[in-house]
Design an enzyme around this catalytic site. Structure first.
Site, PDB file in Angstrom:
ATOM      1  N   CYS A 144      54.725  23.683 -75.721  1.00 55.52           N
ATOM      2  CA  CYS A 144      54.611  23.824 -74.268  1.00 55.52           C
ATOM      3  C   CYS A 144      55.966  23.874 -73.560  1.00 55.52           C
ATOM      4  CB  CYS A 144      53.787  22.667 -73.702  1.00 55.52           C
ATOM      5  SG  CYS A 144      52.055  22.693 -74.219  1.00 55.52           S
ATOM      6  N   ALA A 145      57.006  23.376 -74.190  1.00 57.84           N
ATOM      7  CA  ALA A 145      58.338  23.421 -73.583  1.00 57.84           C
ATOM      8  C   ALA A 145      59.021  24.766 -73.793  1.00 57.84           C
ATOM      9  CB  ALA A 145      59.215  22.312 -74.166  1.00 57.84           C
TER      10      ALA A 145
END
Length: 365
Positions: A144-145
């Protein structure tokens, strides 16, 4: 400073309502959880109305080997990635003229939901007529980063080579990792939340001719970035690799970790840039889920209105991992932001880590 001159998103072809996925999960998990109806409230309470997937619903009702899943990932990631790139380079909302792929100096390809060597960027270069000398920078494992990290790495590349144009391409087909025989609560939560999505952003250096191809009166300039790793936090989020494929690791403590860890991290970043939280006009937050957004609001003491765009993306698309924050950025770039407005891009991922990007909308000269 490098600027984001165009952006696009690409939705896979199968859209399912949350009600449809809830019924699918009820049929699949009911034999293993006596309290299935109570557990299924995670679907209803997640503030997601629909999501997009690479495969039709019947595909998920059958077992698939790791090879089958990964072969489909490679095929579709290449196809969808090429479409997102074409959309970005021909997006007349942001560009006066279409950009030739031969003008691209580097591709930063972000993906964590499948495996490919050669990486997907090489396969896309065999579909679209890129220069054979285009730099390839694949990034795997940031989950997700990854979207914010991709923007950060493009910023650094364009600082080093200010005449350059860099594509940040985020491709996640999370649904193809689905484990229908995994009866863990983590898998149930993941089923309620994750989806598929693709996004592409064009980042250009100060001396790039692309800056003058902008079709907007203002553009988001990347002022600064910061990456932070929480030590010894590998078990918070990620993949557990087994013979059957990738199994989601998703700690229930993520919202509390955000509340305790993120605030000093953001404050340090803002102090480095001589800013305070009240000066941020656009919070470009990766919507990891309803509880993650609530944790953002509580720990950063921001009003719910600051996460409205992120909530809208979550509602219409679910959590697509790395591309999701670029879906949020696209919404802000579609607005008429005032010159001088500051934006804070924030995304969290496996590591456990955060990626922060400071944006400022600048009037075109």
């Amino acid at each position: 400073m490098p600027s984001i001159t165009s952006i696009s998103t690409y939705a896979p072809p199968n859209t399912f309502t949350q009600d449809t996925i809830t019924e699918f999960a009820r049929e699949l998990f009911s034999e293993n959880f006596q309290s299935i109806e109570r557990l299924l409230t995670v679907f209803a309470n997640g503030q997601i109305s629909e999501r997009q997937f690479a495969a039709p619903i019947d595909w998920f009702k059958e077992d698939h080997s790791l090879k089958e899943k990964n072969d489909l990932y490679i095929e579709l990631a290449t196809k969808y990635g090429a479409e997102a790139i074409k959309n970005c380079l021909n997006n007349r909302l942001f560009l006066k003229e279409e950009v030739d792929v031969k003008e691209i100096d580097a591709i930063i390809l972000v993906s964590s939901s499948g495996m490919s060597t050669p990486s997907i960027d090489a396969r896309i270069m065999n579909v679209l007529p890129f220069s054979p000398h285009t730099k390839r920078i694949p990034i795997w494992g940031l989950g997700c980063a990854g979207g914010a990290a991709g923007i950060s790495r493009a910023y650094e590349y364009c600082r080093a080579y200010p005449e350059s144009n860099v594509l940040v391409v985020c491709i996640e087909l999370c649904s193809l990792t689905f484990q229908r025989n995994d009866r863990s609560k983590s898998n149930l939560v993941g089923t309620s939340l994750f989806a598929d999505g693709i996004a592409c952003a064009l980042v250009s250096g100060d001396h790039s001719s692309m800056v003058h191809n902008s079709n907007r009166s203002v553009r988001p300039v990347i002022r600064q970035t910061m990456s932070t790793l929480m030590p010894d936090s590998e078990e918070v989020m990620g993949w557990d690799v087994k013979d059957t494929g990738l199994h989601v690791v998703f700690s229930r403590d993520i919202p509390s970790i955000i509340k305790n860890w993120l605030k000093p991290n953001v404050e340090e970043f803002l102090v480095r840039n001589n800013l305070e939280a009240g000066q941020i006009d656009a919070f470009v937050a990766h919507p990891g889920g309803k509880k993650v957004l609530e944790a953002y609001e509580e720990t950063l003491s921001i009003p719910k209105s600051m996460t409205e765009v992120s909530r809208e993306v979550l509602n219409k698309h679910g959590n697509m991992s790395s591309p999701t924050v670029l879906y949020v950025l696209e919404q802000f770039m579609n607005q008429e932001m005032e010159p001088g407005s500051y934006g804070l891009m924030a995304a969290l991922g496996p590591g456990f880590c955060s990626e922060l990007v400071l944006l400022q909308w600048e009037a075109m000269q």
